[in-house]
Every structure is written in C-alpha cells, then in structure tokens.
Design an enzyme around this catalytic site. Structure first.
Site: not given
Ligand code: URA
Length: 366
Positions: A188, A184, A162, A83, A169
């Site tokens: 994922k 978050s 999420d 990531h 958010r």
């Molecule tokens: N990317 C995400 O997937 N979540 C966040 O909270 C910030 C960046």
C-alpha cells in the site's frame, strides 16, 4: 494453467516459492480464478512456514502491481510517507504531513481506519466537520502537488490484492504473520510512488507487537523489503506502553495535533514527530544530519508555517477547522490514594475510548 495445489503444498513443506509463482498466484486470486479456500490454505502455510526476504519482496511487488499506482512528474519535490503500526493516542500523521510539506517534500498519505483498540487517522480527521477522506486517486495526486500533503483512504483501484487478501486473513487466523503484514503494509505504501519511507514500529501494551523483539523483527522485514524495492526506508521502534501524548479519542486528538503545530504539544508526541520527520529529510538528502533536520522541522512549527499548511490541507479536503468539533464533556477521576502509575493496560484504555465514543451522542462541542 498453474497448479495451485502445488504452490500450497510447496509452502506447506517449507520450500521457497519463486517470484513467478507468487506473481501467478496473486494475479489469479485477484481475477477470481483462485477460490478463497485455496488462498486461505496458502496463507496458513505462509503463517506457519514463513517467507524469506526475496519471497516477501516478490509478494509485495505483485500485490502493489495488482492495481493503479501514483505516478509523479519528474523534477518535483520528493514524495515521502510515514507508516505507524498503530497505538493509542498516535496522532503523529496529522502534524507530521504538513511539517514535511513545509520542508520541500510532498506527502501523498494513504491512511486507514482503527484496527483493534487503536484509532485510525481517517477517523480522527473526520472529527473535523466536512473533512473528506474518500478522495479519488486523481484528487489525492492533485492535492499532493498543489498543497504538498494529503491524507485520505485507499481507493478501490489501489492494491486490490491487499483488500481481498486482508479480508480473508481476518477470518482465517492469518493476520499476525510478519511476511503477510510486511507485504500488506509495504504494497500500500509503495503504491504511492515514494522516494523515501519511514516506519514507526510500536511495541508494548497498546501496540500490535507486544514485545520489543517482535517489533524489531517486523521493522527489519519492512526495511529490508523497502530497500530491496529501491525505496530508501528506515524504521524507529517506539514505546507504546502508555498512550502517545495526553489525549486519546478522535476530536481531542485533532486538538492535540493543533497544539503540536502551535509548539505546545506534549514532549513525547513532539519527539516522535520530529524524529520520524528528520529521518525522511535525511533519507531524501534534504538535510545531512538528523539534528539539522529536527531544527528545520522545529522552525516550521515556530514560524506557524506548519499550522498554516495543515489548515490548507483541511480546506483542500473540504474540512472547516474553525467549526466546532464533537468533544465529550470532561470529568475528573480522582485516585483514592497517593502514589504513582507504574504501568498501564494501554490496550484496555483504547477499548474504553471506543466504547465511550459508541455511547456518546455529541451534544456539547468545544
Ligand atoms: N495493517 C495492514 O495494513 N496490514 C496488515 O497485515 C496488518 C496491519
């Protein structure tokens, strides 16, 4: 029924929430039993008061289990992913996924769209005519096992908590919270059923985190959370005070990714790609040293296997790598005087690229 006001007040006053409290809150929010205004108040309390590692791991775990997760048969190649927190010209996922698939690993990569001034991996791949980024959960797993790698978007059944919380958010000023960002991202990624994860946390003028210290804090939080959830996780902190590579923009980044797989990529892009890949080969015990791991990845480039694997993935996702991609006509901008570039506003550059793309109707192809 759970008293939501009690959970909001507890966090507002800086107290620690128990695992079962966080679980009940997420569960009720996803079901629609907690209204957005209460969840927004709770998110702001977290933003202001923070969370400890146990709370962040609990939040990640309950978000992750709010929907479907990838399930893998035992005895197959380890599942890994990378990531990146995002940056201008960061196309590392494109060459890295197929290179890892050439090294006895499998990569079920859920990827995203652009955020702010940064481009998204899905947008880049869609510059390849026909390429589908909306595979179902079942298709993603099938392509991972058959080809060795897949890059597609989050499906509706994956981590619904999420999707809902991130949208909230976004409109309540609670995005830049390390605990909320950690949960978050990690929910994922861990929904992919991974055996190892590597994080590229960027800092600088083109990154979400503007200082090295903030990038380090986010990396620490995500690594701690991954490890607490029994997924070997490491992070590298990389510089985003200038674009990665020499090309930024969707179609040209596909072109530069192909250059990288042909062994002609720019040095900074190659270094970050090989370093991230090497971390995963060591975490999964495929190699015992980072140096050996980098050599193995380099061999996958030199033999042409990585490019062949990329082509295989593109075909599996409906794309045609030989079809012309929409590249804008180029023109040179000369400096009015001699000198060297000392610093870039990389984020501004990212915004310019987005505006150029918005204005540009692809007439020319290359
Ligand atoms: N990317 C995400 O997937 N979540 C966040 O909270 C910030 C960046």
């Amino acid at each position: 029924a759970m008293n939501i006001v009690h959970l909001i007040s507890k966090k507002r006053d800086g107290e620690e929430l128990a695992d079962f409290e966080i679980g009940a809150l997420i569960d009720a929010y996803v079901k629609g039993d907690v209204p957005d205004y209460q969840m927004a108040a709770w998110a702001m309390a977290v933003y202001l008061r923070g969370m400890n590692v146990a709370e962040i791991a609990a939040l990640t775990e309950h978000m992750l289990h709010s929907g479907a997760t990838f399930k893998w048969p035992a005895g197959e190649a380890p599942k890994v992913d990378k990531h990146s927190t995002g940056g201008i010209g960061d196309k590392v996922s494109l060459p890295l996924a197929p290179l890892l698939a050439c090294c006895d690993l499998q990569v079920p990569m859920i990827s995203g769209r652009g955020l702010g001034a940064t481009g998204g991996t899905l947008d880049k791949l869609e510059a390849i005519p026909g390429f589908r980024t909306n595979l179902s959960t079942a298709e993603m797993q099938a392509v991972t096992r058959r080809v060795g790698c897949v890059i597609s978007g989050a499906t509706a059944d994956l981590v619904p908590a999420d999707r809902k919380l991130y949208a909230l958010r976004d409109v309540t000023g609670t995005v830049p919270s390390i605990p909320l960002i950690t949960a978050s991202i990690m929910s994922k990624k861990l929904a992919e059923g991974l055996d190892a994860l590597v994080l590229d946390v960027k800092w600088g003028s083109g990154a979400f985190m503007k200082t090295r210290e903030l990038a380090h804090a986010l990396a620490r939080s995500m690594v701690d959370t991954g490890r607490r959830m029994h997924v070997p996780t490491t992070a590298i902190i990389t510089d985003m005070n200038q674009p990665l590579g020499r090309l930024a923009g969707n179609a040209v980044e596909v072109n530069e990714s192909i250059d990288a797989l042909e062994g002609r990529g720019p040095a900074d892009l190659m270094a970050v790609t090989l370093e991230l890949g090497a971390e995963l080969l060591v975490l999964t015990k495929r190699e015992s040293s980072l140096a050996d791991a980098m050599q193995r990845l380099q061999r996958a480039i030199d033999s042409g296997a990585g490019l062949e694997k990329f082509r295989e993935m593109v075909v599996a996702q409906g794309g045609d790598l030989d079809a012309p991609r929409p590249v804008a006509p180029a023109s040179e901008v000369a400096s009015p005087r001699a000198g060297y570039v000392a610093a870039l506003d990389t984020e501004a550059l990212g915004r310019v690229i987005i505006e150029l793309a918005a204005d540009y109707t692809p007439l020319h192809t290359a």
